[in-house]
Scaffold this motif. Structure first.
Motif, PDB file in Angstrom:
ATOM      1  N   ASP A 190       0.849  -1.195   0.000  1.00 23.00           N
ATOM      2  CA  ASP A 190       0.000   0.000   0.000  1.00 23.00           C
ATOM      3  C   ASP A 190       0.881   1.240   0.000  1.00 23.00           C
TER       4      ASP A 190
ATOM      5  N   PRO B 248      -3.806   0.846  -4.320  1.00 26.49           N
ATOM      6  CA  PRO B 248      -4.447   0.809  -3.006  1.00 26.49           C
ATOM      7  C   PRO B 248      -4.035  -0.427  -2.224  1.00 26.49           C
ATOM      8  N   GLY B 249      -4.425  -0.479  -0.962  1.00 22.75           N
ATOM      9  CA  GLY B 249      -4.060  -1.592  -0.105  1.00 22.75           C
ATOM     10  C   GLY B 249      -4.538  -2.917  -0.667  1.00 22.75           C
TER      11      GLY B 249
END
Length: 549
Positions: free
Chosen positions: A237, A547-548
């Protein structure tokens, strides 16, 4: 308004890099680089250069690194790519500037592992005199042991980034615990307050304070925060974790180093000043400053622990920089600067050819720089020259790529970026003329190597040279060299009477003002001739904030 093509991931030709590192792994990657051989020697050399005022030197160095770190934090989160510090100038100014700062980045990274090995061998020589000669130069047997250290770094890296992160995490817990234990135990055992007033607070004046920042290992000790940037392409992330890792790691390191300097000065025995004061500190086990002090005050068990740490701590840092070197060369190849073979990765996502080259060059570095002290100034200057590219790129990319998501946006960034560039150039200047002319030779060698790759067409992605957008670069490099030559700073510091070839024609403070003015001219010149926005977008390509996972 011109429509911009949506950015999408490009299909890799190789297995590629794997996004497997979390926040703790990133922090520990940077912290593992920051807490290395610098803590073993920095307090001694800083005290020799500046006396008690070394505390001020550490403070100035910390502020300088934090400002540079904030600039890197925004860029690292925006562009989570492998070898980020080598690629930001490429995005802003094109291939000529990108190749130059890429070479500076690689040169810095490839020389750190050898200096960490030298630190370990320096401590080991106290109990294994066969490792070094009386002048602290490697013996043939010592060189063989250095080869074994470097080979170990490469083998660990071949197991892949996840195994590396786990290995480094364990090592970094140890690397932080031992200095903290040293601070607590040594500070409690003996603390001579009057040492802080010996020969006055600043026995070598302002020049000693400033020289210590670059020549005694202070900046070198604080280097490493950018390792999280270098591994951004392998972060789970990056949008969230890169800024936190960069800033968090530098703050932890600063607190530890300041406390170490305080307890070092407080623990010095009266006899340490007997041979000329701060400039010639003498005590038992000087090859291992903290271990020698621990022995002199009756803490034999702590001395033993420190000798063990002298192998583990630098080795952990060397391990990470071998990793970083291969990632920088991977990024350089992606940009088309070096042969395409550097992009080849194993099934585990490890740039194997870059690792082998880092190993070979690391062994060569031991030959012209046979001691820790001889190499530290060179590594510091190459590192900060590499860092100087980020503030230049920062100001441009705010204008060239304004709509890209900025997970971390530096408040007042257009003020901090030119200030960071000024600070970087002051650190380079304070390293001394004898260090900078050697760095200049290495830069010329790099241009010859990069030019050879282009002429022989060893990379099909070799870009056209954007010389018009890098017209400021020759003036910058030559100007810094001339100012250093006309200045009064040498790598040996003001306490030494040995000449380094600097003319000392520029008085103190006037030289600092000249560096600041010169830096601002170069900064705004670079901004004015940056790449057009559409060309920057082409160079950035498919970079996206992930994104994560």
């Amino acid at each position: 308004m011109e429509m911009r093509k949506p950015l999408g991931p490009a299909a890799p030709r190789n297995p590629g890099l794997k996004r497997e590192i979390g926040l703790v792994g990133l922090i520990w990657t940077s912290e593992g680089s920051i807490i290395g051989s610098g803590w073993l020697f920095g307090a001694l050399f800083a005290a020799q250069a500046a006396g008690t005022a070394a505390l001020v030197s550490w403070g100035i160095g910390a502020v300088a690194i934090v400002i540079l770190a904030f600039v890197h934090a925004e860029l690292g989160a925006m562009y989570p790519v492998a070898g980020g510090t080598a690629r930001f100038p490429h995005y802003a100014f094109g291939s000529a500037a990108g190749a130059s700062f890429g070479w500076f980045s690689w040169l810095q990274a490839v020389t750190v592992a050898p200096i960490e090995v030298m630190a370990s061998l320096n401590y080991l020589s106290v109990h294994a005199p066969w490792v070094q000669t009386g002048k602290n130069h490697l013996t043939p047997a010592g060189y063989g042991l250095a080869v074994a250290f470097m080979a170990f770094f490469v083998v660990v890296n071949f197991f892949g980034i996840r195994w590396l992160a786990h290995t480094n995490s364990v090592a970094t817990w140890w690397k932080i615990a031992v200095p903290v234990l040293t601070i607590v135990v040594m500070g409690a055992a003996v603390f001579h307050r009057h040492n802080f007033g010996h020969q006055g607070f600043a026995p070598f004046g302002a020049k000693g304070v400033l020289s210590a920042i670059s020549t005694s290992g202070i900046i070198f000790a604080l280097l490493g925060f950018e390792q999280a940037d270098q591994l951004a392409g392998e972060s789970r992330d990056p949008a969230r974790d890169i800024p936190r890792a960069v800033i968090g790691s530098i703050l932890i390191g600063v607190l530890i180093y300041l406390a170490l300097q305080v307890v070092f000065i407080g623990a010095l025995p009266h006899t340490a000043f007997a041979h000329g004061g701060w400039a010639n500190l003498t005590f038992s086990g000087k090859a291992g400053p903290f271990a020698g002090l621990a022995t002199s005050i009756g803490l034999g068990w702590l001395a033993t622990l420190l000798y063990i740490d002298a192998v583990i701590s630098p080795s952990g840092t060397g391990l990470i920089y071998v990793t970083a070197t291969s990632r920088v060369s991977y990024g350089l190849s992606r940009n088309g600067y070096v042969p395409a073979v550097f992009e080849r990765t194993t099934g585990r996502g490890v740039p194997w050819f870059g690792l082998l080259v880092a190993f070979a060059v690391g062994l060569l570095v031991f030959l012209p720089f046979p001691t820790w002290q001889k190499l530290v100034g060179f590594v510091t200057s190459a590192s900060v020259l590499m860092y100087a590219g980020a503030p230049l790129a920062f100001g441009c990319l705010r204008k060239q790529d304004p709509h890209r998501p900025r997970p971390y946006r530096l408040p007042g960034g257009l003020f901090w970026a030119p200030l960071a560039f000024v600070i970087a150039n002051l650190i380079i200047y304070w390293a001394g003329w004898d260090t900078l002319w050697r760095l200049g030779v290495a830069i010329v060698l790099g241009y010859l190597l990069l030019g050879g790759s282009a002429l022989l067409r060893l990379n099909p992605k070799a870009p056209h040279l954007d010389w018009r957008h890098a017209q400021w670069l020759p003036a910058y490099l030559l100007g810094m060299g001339v100012i250093s030559w006309q200045g009064g700073f040498c790598s040996t510091g003001p306490a030494s009477k040995v000449s380094c070839g600097a003319t000392d024609a520029l008085p103190l403070w006037w030289d600092i003002g000249l560096i600041a003015a010169f830096s601002l001219v170069i900064y705004f010149w670079a901004q004015a001739v940056r790449l057009p926005d559409e060309e920057t977008q082409e160079y950035i390509g498919s970079v996206e904030v992930v994104p994560g996972a």
